[in-house]
Design an enzyme around this catalytic site. Sequence first.
Site: not given
Length: 311
Positions: A42, A216
Amino acid sequence: MASKEPIIITEKDEMRKWTRTMRAQGHTIGFVPTMGYLHEGHLSLIQEAYKHADIIVVSIYVNPGQFSPNEDLSTYPSDFEGDFQKLKSVGNGVDVVFCPNNLYDYGNSQTGNGSERNQEKVVSCVEDKRMGHETWVRVENLEKGLCGKSRPVFFRGVATVVTKLFNIVEPDVAVFGKKDYQQWKIIQRMVRDLDFGITVIGSEIVREVDGLAMSSRNVKLSPENRQRALSISRALSISKFQAEKGQVNCRELINPAIQLISEAGGTVDYAEIVEQESLEPVETIERPVVFCVAAWFGEVRLVDNMEIRIN
Ligand code: PAF
Protein backbone atom coordinates in the site's frame (compact mmCIF):
# COMPACT_ATOMS: atom_id res chain seq x y z
CA MET A 1 12.06 11.13 7.66
CA ALA A 2 9.59 14.04 7.82
CA SER A 3 6.14 13.22 9.10
CA LYS A 4 2.86 15.04 8.97
CA GLU A 5 -0.31 14.43 10.96
CA PRO A 6 -2.96 13.46 8.39
CA ILE A 7 -6.44 14.92 8.81
CA ILE A 8 -9.05 12.24 9.50
CA ILE A 9 -12.32 12.78 7.65
CA THR A 10 -15.34 10.53 8.15
CA GLU A 11 -18.13 12.50 6.46
CA LYS A 12 -18.70 12.44 2.69
CA ASP A 13 -19.65 16.11 2.44
CA GLU A 14 -16.64 17.22 4.40
CA MET A 15 -14.38 15.12 2.19
CA ARG A 16 -15.78 16.60 -1.02
CA LYS A 17 -15.55 20.13 0.37
CA TRP A 18 -11.92 19.61 1.38
CA THR A 19 -10.91 18.40 -2.09
CA ARG A 20 -12.71 21.26 -3.80
CA THR A 21 -10.98 23.80 -1.55
CA MET A 22 -7.57 22.25 -2.29
CA ARG A 23 -8.23 22.20 -6.03
CA ALA A 24 -9.32 25.84 -5.96
CA GLN A 25 -5.91 26.58 -4.40
CA GLY A 26 -4.20 24.96 -7.38
CA HIS A 27 -3.39 21.54 -5.91
CA THR A 28 -3.73 18.19 -7.69
CA ILE A 29 -5.27 15.37 -5.70
CA GLY A 30 -3.91 11.82 -5.70
CA PHE A 31 -6.08 9.07 -4.25
CA VAL A 32 -5.28 5.59 -2.95
CA PRO A 33 -8.34 3.55 -1.91
CA THR A 34 -7.60 0.77 0.59
CA MET A 35 -9.36 -1.54 3.02
CA GLY A 36 -6.74 -0.84 5.69
CA TYR A 37 -4.28 -3.17 7.42
CA LEU A 38 -1.62 -1.40 5.41
CA HIS A 39 1.65 -2.98 4.34
CA GLU A 40 4.60 -2.01 2.14
CA GLY A 41 2.51 -2.70 -0.95
CA HIS A 42 0.00 0.00 0.00
CA LEU A 43 2.78 2.40 0.93
CA SER A 44 4.29 1.93 -2.53
CA LEU A 45 0.92 2.97 -4.04
CA ILE A 46 1.12 6.16 -2.00
CA GLN A 47 4.71 6.78 -3.15
CA GLU A 48 3.48 6.31 -6.72
CA ALA A 49 0.63 8.76 -6.12
CA TYR A 50 3.15 11.41 -5.04
CA LYS A 51 4.70 11.25 -8.52
CA HIS A 52 1.42 12.45 -10.03
CA ALA A 53 -0.15 14.75 -7.44
CA ASP A 54 0.90 17.04 -4.60
CA ILE A 55 -1.92 16.24 -2.16
CA ILE A 56 -2.69 12.65 -1.17
CA VAL A 57 -5.93 11.17 0.15
CA VAL A 58 -6.00 7.57 1.36
CA SER A 59 -9.31 5.91 2.13
CA ILE A 60 -9.71 3.09 4.61
CA TYR A 61 -13.01 1.34 4.15
CA VAL A 62 -13.78 -2.38 4.29
CA ASN A 63 -16.42 -2.50 1.61
CA PRO A 64 -19.25 -4.91 2.45
CA GLY A 65 -20.43 -4.74 -1.17
CA GLN A 66 -17.53 -6.84 -2.42
CA PHE A 67 -17.95 -9.72 0.02
CA SER A 68 -20.53 -12.42 -0.60
CA PRO A 69 -22.51 -13.82 2.33
CA ASN A 70 -20.23 -16.87 2.56
CA GLU A 71 -17.07 -14.74 2.77
CA ASP A 72 -16.46 -13.57 6.30
CA LEU A 73 -16.16 -9.81 6.29
CA SER A 74 -15.89 -9.70 10.07
CA THR A 75 -12.52 -11.49 10.06
CA TYR A 76 -10.92 -9.05 7.61
CA PRO A 77 -7.88 -7.78 9.56
CA SER A 78 -7.87 -4.19 10.79
CA ASP A 79 -5.49 -1.97 12.75
CA PHE A 80 -6.41 1.68 12.46
CA GLU A 81 -3.72 2.91 14.88
CA GLY A 82 -0.98 1.04 13.02
CA ASP A 83 -2.31 2.26 9.67
CA PHE A 84 -2.39 5.84 10.89
CA GLN A 85 1.24 5.71 12.04
CA LYS A 86 2.29 4.39 8.63
CA LEU A 87 0.32 7.06 6.81
CA LYS A 88 1.99 9.71 8.93
CA SER A 89 5.47 8.76 7.89
CA VAL A 90 5.17 7.56 4.30
CA GLY A 91 6.87 10.15 2.07
CA ASN A 92 5.99 13.52 3.61
CA GLY A 93 2.94 12.01 5.27
CA VAL A 94 -0.43 11.76 3.55
CA ASP A 95 -2.79 14.72 3.80
CA VAL A 96 -6.14 13.05 4.49
CA VAL A 97 -7.28 9.68 5.74
CA PHE A 98 -10.88 9.24 4.65
CA CYS A 99 -12.59 6.58 6.76
CA PRO A 100 -16.35 6.70 6.29
CA ASN A 101 -18.55 4.66 8.60
CA ASN A 102 -21.05 3.14 6.25
CA LEU A 103 -21.19 4.19 2.61
CA TYR A 104 -24.44 2.33 2.02
CA ASP A 105 -26.48 3.97 4.72
CA TYR A 106 -28.51 6.83 3.30
CA GLY A 107 -30.24 7.58 6.57
CA ASN A 108 -33.42 5.62 5.81
CA SER A 109 -32.41 2.39 7.50
CA GLN A 110 -34.56 1.18 10.38
CA THR A 111 -31.65 -0.94 11.53
CA GLY A 112 -29.56 1.86 12.98
CA ASN A 113 -27.85 5.07 12.03
CA GLY A 114 -24.93 3.28 10.39
CA SER A 115 -22.34 4.95 12.53
CA GLU A 116 -21.42 1.82 14.47
CA ARG A 117 -18.44 -0.09 13.17
CA ASN A 118 -20.47 -3.23 13.75
CA GLN A 119 -19.46 -5.58 10.97
CA GLU A 120 -22.65 -7.62 11.12
CA LYS A 121 -24.69 -4.51 10.50
CA VAL A 122 -22.33 -3.47 7.73
CA VAL A 123 -22.72 -6.84 5.99
CA SER A 124 -26.47 -6.57 6.07
CA CYS A 125 -26.54 -3.01 4.81
CA VAL A 126 -25.87 -4.09 1.23
CA GLU A 127 -28.37 -6.93 1.24
CA ASP A 128 -30.91 -5.34 3.51
CA LYS A 129 -33.51 -3.64 1.28
CA ARG A 130 -34.28 -1.19 4.07
CA MET A 131 -30.92 0.46 3.46
CA GLY A 132 -32.22 1.40 0.02
CA HIS A 133 -29.05 0.82 -1.98
CA GLU A 134 -29.91 -0.54 -5.43
CA THR A 135 -27.45 0.90 -7.93
CA TRP A 136 -24.51 -1.22 -9.04
CA VAL A 137 -21.72 -0.62 -11.52
CA ARG A 138 -20.74 -3.62 -13.65
CA VAL A 139 -17.90 -3.89 -16.14
CA GLU A 140 -19.64 -6.70 -17.90
CA ASN A 141 -16.95 -8.68 -19.72
CA LEU A 142 -13.81 -7.96 -17.74
CA GLU A 143 -15.53 -9.01 -14.51
CA LYS A 144 -16.48 -12.48 -15.80
CA GLY A 145 -13.19 -14.40 -15.88
CA LEU A 146 -10.35 -15.08 -13.42
CA CYS A 147 -11.47 -14.06 -9.89
CA GLY A 148 -14.97 -13.27 -11.18
CA LYS A 149 -15.67 -17.00 -11.66
CA SER A 150 -15.39 -17.89 -8.00
CA ARG A 151 -16.32 -14.46 -6.57
CA PRO A 152 -19.41 -13.49 -8.57
CA VAL A 153 -20.30 -10.29 -6.68
CA PHE A 154 -16.76 -9.12 -6.02
CA PHE A 155 -16.10 -6.83 -8.99
CA ARG A 156 -19.60 -5.41 -8.96
CA GLY A 157 -18.88 -4.39 -5.36
CA VAL A 158 -15.43 -3.00 -6.17
CA ALA A 159 -16.60 -0.99 -9.21
CA THR A 160 -19.51 0.40 -7.21
CA VAL A 161 -17.56 1.43 -4.13
CA VAL A 162 -14.74 2.90 -6.24
CA THR A 163 -17.34 4.92 -8.15
CA LYS A 164 -18.75 6.16 -4.84
CA LEU A 165 -15.28 7.00 -3.54
CA PHE A 166 -14.35 8.77 -6.78
CA ASN A 167 -17.53 10.83 -6.55
CA ILE A 168 -16.80 11.75 -2.95
CA VAL A 169 -13.05 12.35 -3.13
CA GLU A 170 -13.01 13.76 -6.69
CA PRO A 171 -9.32 13.02 -7.26
CA ASP A 172 -7.23 13.84 -10.35
CA VAL A 173 -5.25 10.60 -10.15
CA ALA A 174 -5.98 7.26 -8.48
CA VAL A 175 -3.47 4.47 -7.92
CA PHE A 176 -4.24 0.73 -7.84
CA GLY A 177 -1.88 -2.19 -7.30
CA LYS A 178 -1.13 -4.51 -10.19
CA LYS A 179 -1.27 -7.42 -7.76
CA ASP A 180 -5.03 -7.23 -8.20
CA TYR A 181 -4.56 -7.10 -11.95
CA GLN A 182 -8.18 -7.72 -12.89
CA GLN A 183 -9.36 -5.07 -10.43
CA TRP A 184 -6.92 -2.52 -11.91
CA LYS A 185 -8.07 -3.27 -15.48
CA ILE A 186 -11.74 -3.11 -14.47
CA ILE A 187 -11.31 0.30 -12.84
CA GLN A 188 -9.40 1.59 -15.88
CA ARG A 189 -12.16 0.40 -18.19
CA MET A 190 -14.89 1.82 -15.98
CA VAL A 191 -13.17 5.21 -15.86
CA ARG A 192 -12.84 5.22 -19.65
CA ASP A 193 -16.37 3.98 -20.34
CA LEU A 194 -18.08 6.31 -17.87
CA ASP A 195 -15.90 9.35 -18.63
CA PHE A 196 -14.56 9.96 -15.16
CA GLY A 197 -11.99 12.74 -15.38
CA ILE A 198 -9.49 10.66 -13.42
CA THR A 199 -6.17 9.13 -14.47
CA VAL A 200 -5.83 5.55 -13.22
CA ILE A 201 -2.29 4.38 -12.55
CA GLY A 202 -1.25 0.72 -12.05
CA SER A 203 1.58 0.32 -9.56
CA GLU A 204 4.04 -2.60 -9.60
CA ILE A 205 3.64 -5.55 -7.22
CA VAL A 206 5.73 -5.35 -4.05
CA ARG A 207 7.14 -8.69 -2.87
CA GLU A 208 8.65 -9.96 0.36
CA VAL A 209 12.37 -10.78 -0.01
CA ASP A 210 11.47 -14.43 -0.62
CA GLY A 211 9.08 -13.52 -3.44
CA LEU A 212 5.63 -13.69 -1.78
CA ALA A 213 3.45 -10.87 -3.13
CA MET A 214 2.47 -8.55 -0.28
CA SER A 215 -1.16 -8.84 0.79
CA SER A 216 -3.20 -8.08 3.90
CA ARG A 217 -4.21 -11.76 3.81
CA ASN A 218 -0.64 -13.01 4.32
CA VAL A 219 -0.96 -12.56 8.11
CA LYS A 220 -3.67 -15.21 8.10
CA LEU A 221 -1.27 -17.86 6.76
CA SER A 222 0.14 -20.40 9.21
CA PRO A 223 3.99 -20.50 9.14
CA GLU A 224 3.80 -23.76 7.13
CA ASN A 225 1.36 -22.34 4.60
CA ARG A 226 3.37 -19.11 4.38
CA GLN A 227 6.29 -21.29 3.25
CA ARG A 228 4.17 -23.37 0.86
CA ALA A 229 2.66 -20.23 -0.66
CA LEU A 230 6.06 -19.29 -2.06
CA SER A 231 5.30 -21.86 -4.76
CA ILE A 232 3.04 -19.32 -6.47
CA SER A 233 5.71 -16.72 -7.16
CA ARG A 234 8.20 -19.49 -7.98
CA ALA A 235 5.84 -21.05 -10.52
CA LEU A 236 5.19 -17.65 -12.09
CA SER A 237 8.88 -16.76 -12.28
CA ILE A 238 9.74 -20.09 -13.91
CA SER A 239 6.95 -19.64 -16.48
CA LYS A 240 8.00 -16.09 -17.25
CA PHE A 241 11.58 -17.23 -17.73
CA GLN A 242 10.53 -20.13 -20.00
CA ALA A 243 8.26 -17.86 -22.05
CA GLU A 244 10.96 -15.26 -22.48
CA LYS A 245 13.33 -18.04 -23.60
CA GLY A 246 10.86 -19.02 -26.33
CA GLN A 247 8.15 -21.30 -24.88
CA VAL A 248 5.03 -19.64 -26.28
CA ASN A 249 2.63 -22.56 -25.83
CA CYS A 250 0.54 -21.60 -22.80
CA ARG A 251 -0.41 -25.17 -21.83
CA GLU A 252 3.29 -25.99 -21.55
CA LEU A 253 3.64 -23.11 -19.09
CA ILE A 254 0.41 -23.49 -17.15
CA ASN A 255 0.52 -27.24 -16.44
CA PRO A 256 3.93 -27.25 -14.70
CA ALA A 257 2.90 -24.17 -12.71
CA ILE A 258 -0.26 -25.90 -11.45
CA GLN A 259 1.77 -28.98 -10.62
CA LEU A 260 4.36 -27.01 -8.65
CA ILE A 261 1.71 -25.20 -6.58
CA SER A 262 -0.33 -28.36 -5.99
CA GLU A 263 2.72 -30.36 -4.94
CA ALA A 264 3.55 -27.61 -2.45
CA GLY A 265 0.12 -28.13 -0.87
CA GLY A 266 -1.89 -25.36 -2.55
CA THR A 267 -5.29 -25.76 -4.19
CA VAL A 268 -5.27 -23.87 -7.45
CA ASP A 269 -8.46 -21.88 -8.09
CA TYR A 270 -7.23 -20.78 -11.51
CA ALA A 271 -3.97 -20.46 -13.44
CA GLU A 272 -4.49 -18.62 -16.71
CA ILE A 273 -2.43 -16.74 -19.24
CA VAL A 274 -4.55 -13.90 -20.55
CA GLU A 275 -4.19 -10.97 -22.89
CA GLN A 276 -3.36 -7.82 -20.89
CA GLU A 277 -6.26 -5.63 -22.00
CA SER A 278 -9.18 -7.99 -22.67
CA LEU A 279 -8.10 -10.52 -20.01
CA GLU A 280 -9.13 -13.22 -22.53
CA PRO A 281 -7.17 -16.49 -22.25
CA VAL A 282 -4.66 -17.13 -25.03
CA GLU A 283 -3.25 -20.44 -26.27
CA THR A 284 -0.04 -19.03 -27.72
CA ILE A 285 1.85 -15.96 -26.56
CA GLU A 286 2.01 -13.52 -29.46
CA ARG A 287 1.59 -10.20 -27.65
CA PRO A 288 1.93 -8.96 -24.04
CA VAL A 289 0.11 -11.27 -21.66
CA VAL A 290 -0.20 -11.74 -17.94
CA PHE A 291 -0.05 -15.06 -16.13
CA CYS A 292 -2.61 -14.87 -13.29
CA VAL A 293 -2.92 -17.36 -10.46
CA ALA A 294 -5.26 -17.73 -7.49
CA ALA A 295 -4.64 -20.53 -5.02
CA TRP A 296 -5.80 -21.57 -1.58
CA PHE A 297 -3.40 -22.35 1.22
CA GLY A 298 -5.53 -23.56 4.11
CA GLU A 299 -8.32 -21.03 4.52
CA VAL A 300 -6.45 -18.28 2.73
CA ARG A 301 -6.93 -17.48 -0.94
CA LEU A 302 -3.96 -15.70 -2.51
CA VAL A 303 -3.68 -14.05 -5.91
CA ASP A 304 -0.55 -13.18 -7.83
CA ASN A 305 0.49 -12.54 -11.41
CA MET A 306 3.39 -11.72 -13.69
CA GLU A 307 3.34 -9.79 -16.93
CA ILE A 308 5.11 -11.50 -19.79
CA ARG A 309 6.42 -9.72 -22.85
CA ILE A 310 8.20 -11.52 -25.64
CA ASN A 311 10.24 -9.83 -28.36
O1 PAF B 1 -8.06 -3.43 -3.37
C1 PAF B 1 -8.75 -3.10 -2.39
O2 PAF B 1 -8.26 -2.97 -1.27
C2 PAF B 1 -10.25 -2.88 -2.57
O3 PAF B 1 -10.79 -3.78 -3.49
C3 PAF B 1 -10.63 -1.44 -2.93
C4 PAF B 1 -10.06 -1.02 -4.27
C5 PAF B 1 -10.13 -0.51 -1.84
C6 PAF B 1 -12.15 -1.30 -3.02
O4 PAF B 1 -12.78 -1.65 -1.84
